[in-house]
Design an enzyme around this catalytic site. Structure first.
Site, PDB file in Angstrom:
ATOM      1  N   HIS A  11     -23.126  53.240  36.328  1.00 35.45           N
ATOM      2  CA  HIS A  11     -22.350  52.544  37.355  1.00 35.45           C
ATOM      3  C   HIS A  11     -21.740  53.473  38.406  1.00 35.45           C
ATOM      4  O   HIS A  11     -21.228  53.005  39.408  1.00 35.45           O
ATOM      5  CB  HIS A  11     -21.336  51.600  36.708  1.00 35.45           C
ATOM      6  CG  HIS A  11     -22.053  50.493  35.982  1.00 35.45           C
ATOM      7  ND1 HIS A  11     -22.941  49.659  36.626  1.00 35.45           N
ATOM      8  CD2 HIS A  11     -22.085  50.139  34.680  1.00 35.45           C
ATOM      9  CE1 HIS A  11     -23.461  48.815  35.746  1.00 35.45           C
ATOM     10  NE2 HIS A  11     -22.968  49.092  34.553  1.00 35.45           N
ATOM     11  N   ARG A  46     -34.292  51.815  35.642  1.00 32.73           N
ATOM     12  CA  ARG A  46     -34.937  50.498  35.588  1.00 32.73           C
ATOM     13  C   ARG A  46     -36.071  50.416  36.607  1.00 32.73           C
ATOM     14  O   ARG A  46     -36.099  51.176  37.570  1.00 32.73           O
ATOM     15  CB  ARG A  46     -33.911  49.407  35.930  1.00 32.73           C
ATOM     16  CG  ARG A  46     -32.873  49.182  34.859  1.00 32.73           C
ATOM     17  CD  ARG A  46     -31.822  48.202  35.338  1.00 32.73           C
ATOM     18  NE  ARG A  46     -30.990  47.738  34.239  1.00 32.73           N
ATOM     19  CZ  ARG A  46     -31.305  46.722  33.437  1.00 32.73           C
ATOM     20  NH1 ARG A  46     -32.419  46.047  33.637  1.00 32.73           N
ATOM     21  NH2 ARG A  46     -30.509  46.374  32.452  1.00 32.73           N
ATOM     22  N   ARG A  50     -32.121  49.955  40.480  1.00 31.20           N
ATOM     23  CA  ARG A  50     -30.876  49.381  41.004  1.00 31.20           C
ATOM     24  C   ARG A  50     -29.683  50.327  40.892  1.00 31.20           C
ATOM     25  O   ARG A  50     -28.698  50.182  41.574  1.00 31.20           O
ATOM     26  CB  ARG A  50     -30.553  48.082  40.296  1.00 31.20           C
ATOM     27  CG  ARG A  50     -30.064  48.290  38.883  1.00 31.20           C
ATOM     28  CD  ARG A  50     -29.448  47.037  38.360  1.00 31.20           C
ATOM     29  NE  ARG A  50     -30.483  46.078  38.023  1.00 31.20           N
ATOM     30  CZ  ARG A  50     -30.329  45.164  37.073  1.00 31.20           C
ATOM     31  NH1 ARG A  50     -29.214  45.089  36.403  1.00 31.20           N
ATOM     32  NH2 ARG A  50     -31.296  44.329  36.786  1.00 31.20           N
ATOM     33  N   GLU A  71     -32.456  55.888  28.906  1.00 32.96           N
ATOM     34  CA  GLU A  71     -32.847  54.542  28.465  1.00 32.96           C
ATOM     35  C   GLU A  71     -33.913  54.034  29.423  1.00 32.96           C
ATOM     36  O   GLU A  71     -33.766  54.153  30.640  1.00 32.96           O
ATOM     37  CB  GLU A  71     -31.658  53.583  28.536  1.00 32.96           C
ATOM     38  CG  GLU A  71     -30.550  53.891  27.562  1.00 32.96           C
ATOM     39  CD  GLU A  71     -29.339  53.000  27.797  1.00 32.96           C
ATOM     40  OE1 GLU A  71     -29.338  52.186  28.737  1.00 32.96           O
ATOM     41  OE2 GLU A  71     -28.389  53.139  27.037  1.00 32.96           O
ATOM     42  N   THR A 101     -27.737  42.851  32.877  1.00 30.65           N
ATOM     43  CA  THR A 101     -27.747  44.023  31.999  1.00 30.65           C
ATOM     44  C   THR A 101     -28.678  43.708  30.827  1.00 30.65           C
ATOM     45  O   THR A 101     -29.155  42.581  30.701  1.00 30.65           O
ATOM     46  CB  THR A 101     -26.312  44.367  31.521  1.00 30.65           C
ATOM     47  OG1 THR A 101     -26.358  45.526  30.693  1.00 30.65           O
ATOM     48  CG2 THR A 101     -25.680  43.222  30.746  1.00 30.65           C
ATOM     49  N   GLU A 153     -30.497  52.378  17.882  1.00 31.35           N
ATOM     50  CA  GLU A 153     -29.217  52.024  18.501  1.00 31.35           C
ATOM     51  C   GLU A 153     -29.006  50.543  18.249  1.00 31.35           C
ATOM     52  O   GLU A 153     -29.798  49.698  18.692  1.00 31.35           O
ATOM     53  CB  GLU A 153     -29.219  52.316  20.005  1.00 31.35           C
ATOM     54  CG  GLU A 153     -27.868  51.926  20.623  1.00 31.35           C
ATOM     55  CD  GLU A 153     -27.708  52.346  22.071  1.00 31.35           C
ATOM     56  OE1 GLU A 153     -28.381  53.300  22.522  1.00 31.35           O
ATOM     57  OE2 GLU A 153     -26.879  51.724  22.760  1.00 31.35           O
ATOM     58  N   HIS A 193     -23.342  48.783  23.776  1.00 29.39           N
ATOM     59  CA  HIS A 193     -23.377  47.603  24.643  1.00 29.39           C
ATOM     60  C   HIS A 193     -22.090  46.795  24.515  1.00 29.39           C
ATOM     61  O   HIS A 193     -21.823  46.221  23.464  1.00 29.39           O
ATOM     62  CB  HIS A 193     -24.575  46.693  24.384  1.00 29.39           C
ATOM     63  CG  HIS A 193     -24.967  45.963  25.641  1.00 29.39           C
ATOM     64  ND1 HIS A 193     -24.135  45.059  26.254  1.00 29.39           N
ATOM     65  CD2 HIS A 193     -26.063  46.062  26.429  1.00 29.39           C
ATOM     66  CE1 HIS A 193     -24.712  44.618  27.342  1.00 29.39           C
ATOM     67  NE2 HIS A 193     -25.876  45.217  27.489  1.00 29.39           N
TER      68      HIS A 193
HETATM   69  N1  PXP Z   1     -26.808  51.041  25.165  1.00 31.57           N
HETATM   70  C1  PXP Z   1     -27.826  50.406  25.774  1.00 31.57           C
HETATM   71  C2  PXP Z   1     -29.165  50.420  25.125  1.00 31.57           C
HETATM   72  C3  PXP Z   1     -27.647  49.770  27.008  1.00 31.57           C
HETATM   73  O1  PXP Z   1     -28.680  49.122  27.600  1.00 31.57           O
HETATM   74  C4  PXP Z   1     -26.372  49.807  27.625  1.00 31.57           C
HETATM   75  C5  PXP Z   1     -26.185  49.170  28.964  1.00 31.57           C
HETATM   76  O2  PXP Z   1     -26.952  49.856  29.904  1.00 31.57           O
HETATM   77  C6  PXP Z   1     -25.351  50.505  26.957  1.00 31.57           C
HETATM   78  C7  PXP Z   1     -25.580  51.088  25.719  1.00 31.57           C
HETATM   79  C8  PXP Z   1     -23.987  50.636  27.539  1.00 31.57           C
HETATM   80  O3  PXP Z   1     -23.382  49.369  27.613  1.00 31.57           O
HETATM   81  P1  PXP Z   1     -22.018  49.202  28.360  1.00 31.57           P
HETATM   82  O4  PXP Z   1     -22.220  49.610  29.781  1.00 31.57           O
HETATM   83  O5  PXP Z   1     -21.709  47.747  28.204  1.00 31.57           O
HETATM   84  O6  PXP Z   1     -21.015  50.089  27.667  1.00 31.57           O
END
Ligand code: PXP
Length: 238
Positions: A11, A46, A50, A71, A101, A153, A193
């Site tokens: 972000h 992605r 974005r 990721e 997301t 994860e 997440h």
């Molecule tokens: N883990 C994974 C696999 C994710 O896709 C995300 C979101 O991009 C996160 C962790 C982090 O999630 P959050 O931004 O809600 O803390």
């Protein structure tokens, strides 16, 4: 074992994108996170670019390769990109067009299973650790182990969004069981997440957990925590 923290800085790039500017710079954000205790820097590249882009991955890997946890989805394009820049680890996640997301863990259809196993092998051959983002259920954990993953994860989205304490406790038990099973199968266990300052500790305390991957709540807090400094600096200048 000390619990590790992966800070997802996507972000920072979202903010940069909002003004199509050159800042805030994810590289500077990574440096600040690593200097203040983050164990890993997590970025999600992605298809729609974005927030983080291939160029960000290249710059981050050039300086901080052994701390970068990428990721991405399981496409050939993402595999090629990961093999080019060789981050420390890659977490394969599902990606749906238009989603705000990630909406949950990987769905292991027979075709997806074959593809994920292939990608896992290809990355591991080049020394990259592979994590699979999965829902916290026994079938997903077992399938991730069959894919040959190093890490799972566990998706904490549902846990984070639980409406009642009872529901949250039930979802925490599911995470606990999945974590134990994964550990038993020789997998390293991460979670992420929707984790924030109020809901992270019960997950962090689960047996077998080794890393929390957190983005949105940390970056949101950083915006507010950093405002006084930013305003003072401008006021002084004026
Ligand atoms: N883990 C994974 C696999 C994710 O896709 C995300 C979101 O991009 C996160 C962790 C982090 O999630 P959050 O931004 O809600 O803390």
């Amino acid at each position: 074992m000390t619990l590790k923290l992966g800070v997802n800085i996507d972000h920072v790039a979202t903010l940069r994108r909002a003004r199509q500017a050159a800042y805030p710079d994810p590289l500077a954000a990574a440096e600040l996170c690593l200097c203040t205790g983050a164990d890993y820097i997590v970025i999600h590249v992605r298809n729609d670019d974005r927030h983080m882009t291939e160029k960000d991955l290249a710059r981050l890997c050039k300086v901080y390769r052994k701390y970068i946890h990428l990721e991405c989805n399981s496409s050939e394009k993402m595999q090629k990109m990961a093999l080019k820049y060789k981050p420390f680890s890659v977490c394969i996640v599902p990606e749906l067009p238009g989603e705000v997301t990630t909406t949950g863990g990987l769905k292991f259809t027979p075709k997806a299973f074959d593809r994920i196993r292939q990608m896992t092998e290809a990355l591991q051959k080049k020394g990259i650790l592979v994590s699979l983002f999965i829902n916290p259920d026994a079938a997903s954990v077992r399938t991730a182990a069959k894919c040959g993953a190093d890490i799972v994860e566990l998706c904490t989205k549902e846990y984070s969004e639980a409406k009642t304490q009872k529901q949250q406790a039930k979802l925490l038990r599911e995470l606990a069981l999945a974590s134990l099973l994964a550990k038993e199968l020789g997998l390293e266990v991460h979670a992420g997440h929707g984790l924030d300052y109020d809901n992270v500790l019960p997950v962090a305390d689960l047996c077998g957990m080794s890393c929390m991957n957190i983005g949105f709540s940390i970056i949101s807090r950083a915006v507010l925590a950093g405002l006084p400094n930013a305003v003072c600096a401008m006021k002084e200048l004026l």
